[in-house]
Design a protein around this motif. Sequence first.
Motif, PDB file in Angstrom:
ATOM      1  N   HIS A  11       0.832  -1.213   0.000  1.00 12.58           N
ATOM      2  CA  HIS A  11       0.000   0.000   0.000  1.00 12.58           C
ATOM      3  C   HIS A  11       0.858   1.250   0.000  1.00 12.58           C
ATOM      4  O   HIS A  11       2.036   1.203   0.361  1.00 12.58           O
ATOM      5  CB  HIS A  11      -0.938   0.012   1.211  1.00 12.58           C
ATOM      6  N   MET A  12       0.262   2.352  -0.411  1.00 10.45           N
ATOM      7  CA  MET A  12       0.948   3.648  -0.386  1.00 10.45           C
ATOM      8  C   MET A  12      -0.053   4.710   0.062  1.00 10.45           C
ATOM      9  O   MET A  12      -1.262   4.475   0.078  1.00 10.45           O
ATOM     10  CB  MET A  12       1.496   3.988  -1.785  1.00 10.45           C
ATOM     11  N   PHE A  14      -1.840   8.266  -0.698  1.00 12.10           N
ATOM     12  CA  PHE A  14      -2.222   8.852  -1.988  1.00 12.10           C
ATOM     13  C   PHE A  14      -3.126  10.066  -1.788  1.00 12.10           C
ATOM     14  O   PHE A  14      -4.025  10.054  -0.947  1.00 12.10           O
ATOM     15  CB  PHE A  14      -2.988   7.790  -2.799  1.00 12.10           C
ATOM     16  N   SER A  30      -0.565  -0.171  -3.898  1.00 14.84           N
ATOM     17  CA  SER A  30       0.584   0.522  -4.503  1.00 14.84           C
ATOM     18  C   SER A  30       0.997  -0.078  -5.844  1.00 14.84           C
ATOM     19  O   SER A  30       2.015   0.300  -6.401  1.00 14.84           O
ATOM     20  CB  SER A  30       1.781   0.486  -3.554  1.00 14.84           C
ATOM     21  N   TYR A 139       1.745  10.714  -4.386  1.00 13.40           N
ATOM     22  CA  TYR A 139       1.708   9.480  -3.602  1.00 13.40           C
ATOM     23  C   TYR A 139       3.047   9.228  -2.937  1.00 13.40           C
ATOM     24  O   TYR A 139       4.081   9.750  -3.350  1.00 13.40           O
ATOM     25  CB  TYR A 139       1.274   8.279  -4.453  1.00 13.40           C
ATOM     26  N   LEU A 141       5.353   6.148  -1.941  1.00 11.20           N
ATOM     27  CA  LEU A 141       5.706   4.728  -2.025  1.00 11.20           C
ATOM     28  C   LEU A 141       6.762   4.440  -0.971  1.00 11.20           C
ATOM     29  O   LEU A 141       7.607   5.299  -0.708  1.00 11.20           O
ATOM     30  CB  LEU A 141       6.344   4.448  -3.383  1.00 11.20           C
TER      31      LEU A 141
END
Length: 332
Positions: A11-12, A14, A30, A139, A141
Motif C-alpha cells: 500500500h501507499m 495517496f 501501490s 503518492y 511509495l
Amino acid sequence: MAAFGTVFMPHMAFTSFENNQWNEAAIVASDSIQLHPGAHVLHYSSTCFEGLKAFKHADGSIHVFRMDQNLKRFDQSSRLLSLPDIDQAQVSKMILDIVAQYSADIPEPPGSMYIRPTHIGTEAAIGKAAAPSESSMLYVLISPVGDYFAGGSKPLRVLLDETGMRCAPHMGMIKSGGNYASALGPILAAKRDVQADQILFCPNGDVQETGAANFLLIDGNEIITKALDSSFLHGVTRSSILTLAADMGMKVTETQLSVEELLKRSAKPNVEAALSGTAAVLTSVGTLIHNGTEHSVGSGEHGPTTQKLRQALNDIQWGKAPDTHNWLTEVK
Ligand SMILES: *Cc1c(COP(=O)(O)O)cnc(C)c1O
C-alpha cells in the motif's frame, strides 16, 4: 537480496489535486494508478520526487531522517515545475502514516525503509506543452532496502565530463524525472567506453555533481564541495555531512572547485573523494578518468575520513549517537 528500490510495500499513501484543492489523503494499493494516456506528466514531464529514509532503532522505535528538508525541497520542486503547490503538513502526515502502517517491515540497521514521495501532473491535455497541469497526483511509495555496501563495494571509477551537462542549468535543483533521462545517454556511454561507474559533470571545468549524487573532496582536515547555486541538486546528505564535519572540527569549504584543482589535490596521498546521497550515504571515489588518463584519488582505496563521516551519520540515523541537530522525527 533484490536490487535497491525494486521491492514495494503493498500500500501507499495517496492524494490528488482537483478543482483547486487537495483531496483527503488515503491509503491505497501501490501496484497501480489510473492515468489518462494524455496526462501532462507523460508528455511534458511535469514530475518530481523525493527520497528519504526511516530507520529502526534498537528499542524498536522508528525515526524518519530530516523529513522537513525533503518536504521543503519537494515543495520547491513542485513550484519550479508549475505543479500545484503541495500541502507540506498533509504530505508529512502521509509519510508518517504509511511508515507507521509498515513499521513491522522496516529492516534493522544497516537496512532501512526508503520513502519515495512523487508528484505528477495528471491533466489530460496534450495541447498544454506551454501551460501547467491543473490537476495532479501525489503518492508516497515505500521500499525496504538493505545494506548498500553489502558485498564489499569497490571505490568508484568516475569520468570527469567538462563538455556536457547533467541537465539544463535552470533545472539543476529540481528533483525531476527528465533530468535523469537527460543524463542517461552520457552515463551509458561512459560505462561502455571507459568502464566508469558514474560521470562527474564539470561544465566548463566547474566540478558539479554526478547523475544522482553530490561530490565531496576531503583533503586532510578540509572538506570541499561546490557552493550552492541553482544549477545542481542541494542534497540533504551533503548538508548533513558538512554539518558533521564541522562538528568534528574539520574545515568546511563551499566553493567553486575546478577540474584542474581537483586533479592537483587528488594526487596527494591523503586525499579522499566521495559521492553523497540518501541511498548510499557516502560512497568512495577511487579513480578519476580525465581525457583518457586515469588518476587515483589519494591511495585509490576507501579512505578513513569518508568512513568516519559515514559512520557518524549512520550512528545518528540508527540511534547510536545523540541526535544533537534534531534531525529525526519519531513515527508513532
Ligand atoms: C537526490 C539527489 C542527490 C542527493 O540528495 P540527497 O538529499 O542527499 O539524497 C544529489 N544529486 C542529485 C542529482 C539527486 O537527484
